[in-house]
Design an enzyme around this catalytic site. Structure first.
Site, PDB file in Angstrom:
ATOM      1  N   ASP A 218     -60.432  27.872 -84.862  1.00  9.51           N
ATOM      2  CA  ASP A 218     -59.185  27.807 -85.638  1.00  9.51           C
ATOM      3  C   ASP A 218     -58.172  28.692 -84.924  1.00  9.51           C
ATOM      4  O   ASP A 218     -58.447  29.221 -83.842  1.00  9.51           O
ATOM      5  CB  ASP A 218     -59.404  28.248 -87.102  1.00  9.51           C
ATOM      6  CG  ASP A 218     -58.414  27.600 -88.073  1.00  9.51           C
ATOM      7  OD1 ASP A 218     -57.201  27.847 -87.942  1.00  9.51           O
ATOM      8  OD2 ASP A 218     -58.850  26.840 -88.964  1.00  9.51           O
ATOM      9  N   GLY A 244     -57.912  29.387 -80.841  1.00 13.19           N
ATOM     10  CA  GLY A 244     -56.999  28.725 -79.914  1.00 13.19           C
ATOM     11  C   GLY A 244     -56.091  27.763 -80.654  1.00 13.19           C
ATOM     12  O   GLY A 244     -55.930  27.856 -81.877  1.00 13.19           O
ATOM     13  N   ASP A 245     -55.522  26.837 -79.892  1.00 14.94           N
ATOM     14  CA  ASP A 245     -54.554  25.878 -80.418  1.00 14.94           C
ATOM     15  C   ASP A 245     -55.087  24.473 -80.122  1.00 14.94           C
ATOM     16  O   ASP A 245     -55.260  24.116 -78.950  1.00 14.94           O
ATOM     17  CB  ASP A 245     -53.217  26.121 -79.690  1.00 14.94           C
ATOM     18  CG  ASP A 245     -52.140  25.129 -80.077  1.00 14.94           C
ATOM     19  OD1 ASP A 245     -52.424  24.180 -80.849  1.00 14.94           O
ATOM     20  OD2 ASP A 245     -51.004  25.283 -79.601  1.00 14.94           O
ATOM     21  N   PHE A 246     -55.356  23.707 -81.175  1.00  8.86           N
ATOM     22  CA  PHE A 246     -55.976  22.394 -80.916  1.00  8.86           C
ATOM     23  C   PHE A 246     -55.044  21.393 -80.244  1.00  8.86           C
ATOM     24  O   PHE A 246     -55.471  20.327 -79.825  1.00  8.86           O
ATOM     25  CB  PHE A 246     -56.673  21.808 -82.136  1.00  8.86           C
ATOM     26  CG  PHE A 246     -55.879  21.696 -83.432  1.00  8.86           C
ATOM     27  CD1 PHE A 246     -54.540  21.373 -83.451  1.00  8.86           C
ATOM     28  CD2 PHE A 246     -56.535  21.883 -84.652  1.00  8.86           C
ATOM     29  CE1 PHE A 246     -53.845  21.247 -84.649  1.00  8.86           C
ATOM     30  CE2 PHE A 246     -55.847  21.756 -85.859  1.00  8.86           C
ATOM     31  CZ  PHE A 246     -54.504  21.443 -85.851  1.00  8.86           C
ATOM     32  N   HIS A 264     -55.274  14.591 -91.600  1.00  6.24           N
ATOM     33  CA  HIS A 264     -54.280  14.224 -92.632  1.00  6.24           C
ATOM     34  C   HIS A 264     -53.052  15.146 -92.620  1.00  6.24           C
ATOM     35  O   HIS A 264     -52.042  14.833 -93.220  1.00  6.24           O
ATOM     36  CB  HIS A 264     -54.937  14.172 -94.028  1.00  6.24           C
ATOM     37  CG  HIS A 264     -55.065  15.491 -94.722  1.00  6.24           C
ATOM     38  ND1 HIS A 264     -55.124  15.607 -96.106  1.00  6.24           N
ATOM     39  CD2 HIS A 264     -55.152  16.756 -94.253  1.00  6.24           C
ATOM     40  CE1 HIS A 264     -55.244  16.877 -96.434  1.00  6.24           C
ATOM     41  NE2 HIS A 264     -55.275  17.596 -95.340  1.00  6.24           N
TER      42      HIS A 264
HETATM   43  N1  SAH Z   1     -60.925  22.502 -92.463  1.00  5.22           N
HETATM   44  C1  SAH Z   1     -60.560  23.508 -93.436  1.00  5.22           C
HETATM   45  C2  SAH Z   1     -59.100  23.971 -93.306  1.00  5.22           C
HETATM   46  C3  SAH Z   1     -58.066  22.907 -93.532  1.00  5.22           C
HETATM   47  S1  SAH Z   1     -56.409  23.556 -93.524  1.00  5.22           S
HETATM   48  C4  SAH Z   1     -60.818  22.991 -94.828  1.00  5.22           C
HETATM   49  O1  SAH Z   1     -60.901  21.794 -95.039  1.00  5.22           O
HETATM   50  O2  SAH Z   1     -60.914  23.801 -95.739  1.00  5.22           O
HETATM   51  C5  SAH Z   1     -55.868  23.204 -91.912  1.00  5.22           C
HETATM   52  C6  SAH Z   1     -56.398  24.160 -90.859  1.00  5.22           C
HETATM   53  O3  SAH Z   1     -55.800  23.817 -89.592  1.00  5.22           O
HETATM   54  C7  SAH Z   1     -56.048  25.618 -91.096  1.00  5.22           C
HETATM   55  O4  SAH Z   1     -57.206  26.410 -91.101  1.00  5.22           O
HETATM   56  C8  SAH Z   1     -55.116  25.959 -89.932  1.00  5.22           C
HETATM   57  O5  SAH Z   1     -55.199  27.306 -89.494  1.00  5.22           O
HETATM   58  C9  SAH Z   1     -55.603  24.993 -88.861  1.00  5.22           C
HETATM   59  N2  SAH Z   1     -54.603  24.767 -87.807  1.00  5.22           N
HETATM   60  C10 SAH Z   1     -53.304  24.438 -87.974  1.00  5.22           C
HETATM   61  N3  SAH Z   1     -52.686  24.336 -86.782  1.00  5.22           N
HETATM   62  C11 SAH Z   1     -53.621  24.607 -85.827  1.00  5.22           C
HETATM   63  C12 SAH Z   1     -53.602  24.652 -84.393  1.00  5.22           C
HETATM   64  N4  SAH Z   1     -52.468  24.382 -83.728  1.00  5.22           N
HETATM   65  N5  SAH Z   1     -54.753  24.942 -83.744  1.00  5.22           N
HETATM   66  C13 SAH Z   1     -55.895  25.187 -84.431  1.00  5.22           C
HETATM   67  N6  SAH Z   1     -55.986  25.165 -85.799  1.00  5.22           N
HETATM   68  C14 SAH Z   1     -54.861  24.882 -86.482  1.00  5.22           C
END
Ligand code: SAH
Length: 354
Positions: A218, A244-246, A264
């Site tokens: 995350d 990191g950054d996805f 979503h």
């Molecule tokens: N999968 C978890 C969190 C969903 S919320 C659940 O269902 O409970 C969306 C998640 O995406 C958050 O934890 C947020 O930190 C992560 N996120 C948003 N942008 C991101 C990015 N650029 N790189 C990595 N993670 C990211």
């Protein structure tokens, strides 16, 4: 959204027989007043009223004192909620828990307290006040209200970020049992959860699956929080934390890549960018596993159709139908193999590189 509202939506759904539908003016008025109930639930959840009642009924004066509230105002809020069965009012302004009020306690299984804390928070409530902006422009109201997108907002506003992450953990908790029942994770050696928040779901899957290793990925500040949350977990040694950054890359070498409530959050272009990075990181033959609410194409009640509006106003994403997931997978170089329903609103959407 309260279950009362969901019941109501179901009752007034065109798929239900006419005899069970509420009269239209009643149905519409209840929907118009539902946000007031949501805000009242948010306030008592934030104050911790349900925790104060865990050991039995208490008077309004005690509750006001313990929560630092004005007794008369708190009474009016609890009386209104009790009229819907959230708390029960006894003689002499004494309140006690009911099954739905019990779910506003902090540490009970299935607690909705953290979700209530998020739903009614002023920085979220104000975004919903601008739904018309999203409808007019097609853009997320969040950015219009806060001057920046939702995830950057959470990374800069620590308290809001914590409330959001806790709400997501609660959301995930609600899906754990259904997911474990519906899907066999024992076929994998390494499961990567991309954007897994604080790791509530991944640690439950690893705990339930002998020999499975997890990689939780995350954003850096979220992984910092996950480290705190997971350090005393009995499966901590089987979960590696990576940040990191996805939109840049995700951890390599997984046999399966799980993303719950991630695709979503994004429009098709950004979803494709995430999926492409996942595909690049996968071991040969690895599986893609999305956990999402798949929207029905029928005109029936579906909580996903309202979560979809949350996606519209907040991150700027959308819920998708099975057909839309199929098309998105194909564009990202995946073949959708199965959609496995669970006993929760979520399905597992499984794919392999094509
Ligand atoms: N999968 C978890 C969190 C969903 S919320 C659940 O269902 O409970 C969306 C998640 O995406 C958050 O934890 C947020 O930190 C992560 N996120 C948003 N942008 C991101 C990015 N650029 N790189 C990595 N993670 C990211």
């Amino acid at each position: 959204m309260s279950t009362a509202v969901l019941d109501l939506l179901e009752d007034s759904s065109p798929s239900k027989g006419k005899e069970s539908a509420a009269p239209p003016e009643v149905a519409l008025m209840q929907m118009l007043f539902a946000p007031l109930a949501a805000q009242a639930i948010h306030v008592v959840a934030k104050l911790g009223v349900a925790d104060q009642l865990a050991n039995g009924p208490r008077s309004i004066n005690e509750l006001a004192q313990e929560t630092g509230s004005d007794a008369s105002s708190l009474y009016r809020v609890l009386r209104a909620l009790a009229s819907f069965g959230v708390f029960a009012e006894k003689p002499n302004k004494v309140f006690e828990l009911t099954p739905s009020a019990d779910l506003l306690r902090t540490d009970v299984k299935g607690s909705l307290r953290d979700i209530a804390a998020f739903m009614g928070a002023d920085w979220h409530w104000s975004v919903w006040g601008q739904l018309s902006y999203s409808v007019r422009t097609g853009k997320p109201a969040w950015d219009h209200v806060h001057g920046k997108a939702a995830f950057p907002y959470f990374s800069e506003n620590k308290e809001a970020g914590r409330i959001f992450d806790d709400a997501m953990s609660s959301n995930s908790s609600l899906a754990i049992d259904a997911l474990l029942k519906a899907y066999d994770f024992s076929q994998y050696g390494i499961l990567v959860e991309v954007a897994g928040g604080h790791g509530r779901l991944l640690s439950a899957i690893v705990a339930a699956t002998h020999g499975l290793k997890g990689i939780l990925f995350d954003q850096p500040y979220v992984i910092e929080g996950a480290g705190e949350k997971l350090k005393n977990s009995p499966v901590a040694s089987r979960i590696e934390l990576q940040s990191g950054d996805f939109f840049v890359s995700v951890p390599r070498g997984g046999d399966a890549y799980l993303m719950k409530h991630i695709i979503h959050d994004w429009d098709d272009e950004r979803a494709l960018s995430i999926l492409t990075n996942v595909k690049r990181a996968m071991n040969p033959g690895a599986k893609l596993l999305l956990v999402e609410v798949v929207i029905t194409e029928e005109n029936t009640a579906d909580v996903g159709k309202f979560v979809d509006l949350e996606m519209l106003v907040s991150p700027g994403g959308k819920e998708r139908t099975a057909q839309e997931y199929d098309e998105l997978f194909a564009r990202a170089g995946f073949r959708l193999t199965r959609i496995i329903p669970t006993e929760s609103p979520y399905s597992v959407i499984e794919g392999v590189a094509s």
